[in-house]
Design a protein around this motif. Structure first.
Motif, PDB file in Angstrom:
ATOM      1  N   LEU A   9     120.383  36.941   4.825  1.00  0.00           N
ATOM      2  CA  LEU A   9     120.591  35.430   4.968  1.00  0.00           C
ATOM      3  C   LEU A   9     121.588  34.942   4.410  1.00  0.00           C
ATOM      4  CD1 LEU A   9     119.642  32.548   5.828  1.00  0.00           C
ATOM      5  CD2 LEU A   9     117.901  32.702   3.853  1.00  0.00           C
ATOM      6  N   LEU A  10     122.385  34.007   4.963  1.00  0.00           N
ATOM      7  CA  LEU A  10     123.804  33.262   4.279  1.00  0.00           C
ATOM      8  C   LEU A  10     123.108  31.890   4.110  1.00  0.00           C
ATOM      9  CD1 LEU A  10     126.367  32.917   2.933  1.00  0.00           C
ATOM     10  CD2 LEU A  10     127.365  32.943   5.251  1.00  0.00           C
ATOM     11  N   ILE A  11     123.199  31.336   2.825  1.00  0.00           N
ATOM     12  CA  ILE A  11     122.806  29.951   2.656  1.00  0.00           C
ATOM     13  C   ILE A  11     123.923  29.121   2.231  1.00  0.00           C
ATOM     14  CG2 ILE A  11     121.378  28.153   1.214  1.00  0.00           C
ATOM     15  CD1 ILE A  11     119.546  30.841   0.472  1.00  0.00           C
ATOM     16  N   ASN A  23     117.289  29.615  -2.152  1.00  0.00           N
ATOM     17  CA  ASN A  23     117.442  31.104  -2.500  1.00  0.00           C
ATOM     18  C   ASN A  23     116.063  31.624  -3.154  1.00  0.00           C
ATOM     19  OD1 ASN A  23     119.258  33.275  -2.662  1.00  0.00           O
ATOM     20  ND2 ASN A  23     119.434  32.752  -4.944  1.00  0.00           N
ATOM     21  N   THR A  24     115.760  30.802  -3.864  1.00  0.00           N
ATOM     22  CA  THR A  24     114.577  31.322  -4.674  1.00  0.00           C
ATOM     23  C   THR A  24     113.112  31.466  -3.752  1.00  0.00           C
ATOM     24  OG1 THR A  24     114.934  30.057  -6.627  1.00  0.00           O
ATOM     25  CG2 THR A  24     112.523  30.746  -6.244  1.00  0.00           C
ATOM     26  N   PHE A  25     113.076  30.581  -2.703  1.00  0.00           N
ATOM     27  CA  PHE A  25     112.063  30.899  -1.765  1.00  0.00           C
ATOM     28  C   PHE A  25     112.367  31.936  -0.900  1.00  0.00           C
ATOM     29  CE2 PHE A  25     110.396  30.110   2.474  1.00  0.00           C
ATOM     30  CZ  PHE A  25     109.109  29.744   2.480  1.00  0.00           C
ATOM     31  N   ASP A  52     122.338  38.219   8.869  1.00  0.00           N
ATOM     32  CA  ASP A  52     121.665  38.340  10.180  1.00  0.00           C
ATOM     33  C   ASP A  52     121.670  36.681  10.616  1.00  0.00           C
ATOM     34  OD1 ASP A  52     121.165  40.964  10.428  1.00  0.00           O
ATOM     35  OD2 ASP A  52     119.975  40.772   8.605  1.00  0.00           O
ATOM     36  N   ILE A  53     121.773  35.969  10.007  1.00  0.00           N
ATOM     37  CA  ILE A  53     121.385  34.539  10.218  1.00  0.00           C
ATOM     38  C   ILE A  53     122.065  33.349   9.064  1.00  0.00           C
ATOM     39  CG2 ILE A  53     119.082  34.393   9.235  1.00  0.00           C
ATOM     40  CD1 ILE A  53     118.133  32.493  11.352  1.00  0.00           C
ATOM     41  N   ILE A  54     122.301  32.425   9.292  1.00  0.00           N
ATOM     42  CA  ILE A  54     123.041  31.343   8.484  1.00  0.00           C
ATOM     43  C   ILE A  54     122.114  29.991   8.410  1.00  0.00           C
ATOM     44  CG2 ILE A  54     124.988  30.081   7.868  1.00  0.00           C
ATOM     45  CD1 ILE A  54     126.527  32.399   9.540  1.00  0.00           C
ATOM     46  N   ILE A  55     121.947  29.582   7.454  1.00  0.00           N
ATOM     47  CA  ILE A  55     121.498  28.141   7.133  1.00  0.00           C
ATOM     48  C   ILE A  55     122.776  27.450   6.598  1.00  0.00           C
ATOM     49  CG2 ILE A  55     119.890  26.778   5.803  1.00  0.00           C
ATOM     50  CD1 ILE A  55     117.889  28.864   5.878  1.00  0.00           C
ATOM     51  N   LEU A  56     122.902  26.379   7.532  1.00  0.00           N
ATOM     52  CA  LEU A  56     124.200  25.841   7.257  1.00  0.00           C
ATOM     53  C   LEU A  56     124.125  24.247   7.129  1.00  0.00           C
ATOM     54  CD1 LEU A  56     127.633  25.992   7.296  1.00  0.00           C
ATOM     55  CD2 LEU A  56     127.202  25.599   9.616  1.00  0.00           C
TER      56      LEU A  56
END
Length: 233
Positions: A9-11, A23-25, A52-56
């Protein structure tokens, strides 16, 4: 104990508090994460980290979220994206879909809600019993659920977001049948209610735009008033 999983996961979030919380979660759930505080670093990590997925987040330094989406589209990078948007800005949400986002969550949000959205999108990306029939052909379009590929006239690849692909394939499996809004929202997009109908409308509009841009005239994604949509050839 939280459910364990493994994905990357990319935050992308410039607010240190929100970025740290996310990030902690997610790392507590055995997710491999990277955090980018701006759009420029996000695009670098897309290449080096291969998420695999991005939160943007939309509002970012240097390169904003919509520009990140545009770059992913231009480079044909098909990574699902969930946008973080301001609750007050409906325009942001609609613009996000038009630029290729798969879903959105409004601030303030519950990490568990975001977790459910991430899981729903990743589940849709995996082969299921429903797509064991393999490639579906509608007019001059061939839709392959295993390769997650749409070919025009058997050789020209078309770029769709994951949600657009899922909607197109679901409708193609039910060619010429009217499919209800509620079915598309729950079975394809993972929503538990019809409150997100506007999101569905935007995804459908984007599919139609891509049909038009690629001169696809023998396939129509038609509205069925009072019911939903159907795919015709």
């Amino acid at each position: 104990m939280p459910e364990k999983t493994t994905f990357k996961l990319l935050i992308v979030e410039d607010d240190p508090g929100i970025a740290t919380m996310l990030n902690t979660f997610f790392t507590s759930r055995d997710v491999s994460t990277q955090v980018a505080p701006d759009g420029r670093q996000a695009l670098e990590l897309v290449t080096s980290f291969e998420p695999d997925i991005i939160i943007l987040d939309i509002v970012l330094p240097y390169v904003d979220g919509l520009s990140v989406l545009d770059t992913l589209q231009k480079q044909a990078i098909r990574i699902p994206v969930i946008l973080l948007t301001d609750k007050r800005s409906v325009e942001e949400k609609l613009a996000g879909f038009e630029h290729g986002a798969d879903d959105y969550v409004t601030k303030p949000f519950s990490p568990k809600e975001l977790w459910m959205r991430v899981q729903a999108i990743l589940r849709r990306s995996k082969p299921s019993s429903e797509n064991t029939q393999g490639t579906v052909t509608v007019g001059n379009l061939s839709i392959d659920p295993l390769m997650r590929e749409v070919l025009f006239r058997g050789k020209i690849p078309l770029a769709f977001t994951k949600t657009e692909f899922d909607l197109l394939y679901y409708l193609a499996q039910r060619q010429s049948q009217a499919v209800a809004h509620a079915s598309l929202l729950s079975e394809v997009m993972g929503y538990s209610s019809t409150s997100q109908t506007k999101a569905l409308v935007i995804h459908v509009a984007n599919i139609r735009k891509k049909f038009k841009a690629n001169n696809i005239h023998d396939v129509e994604l038609a509205a069925v008033p009072g019911i939903g949509y159907k795919l015709l050839s």
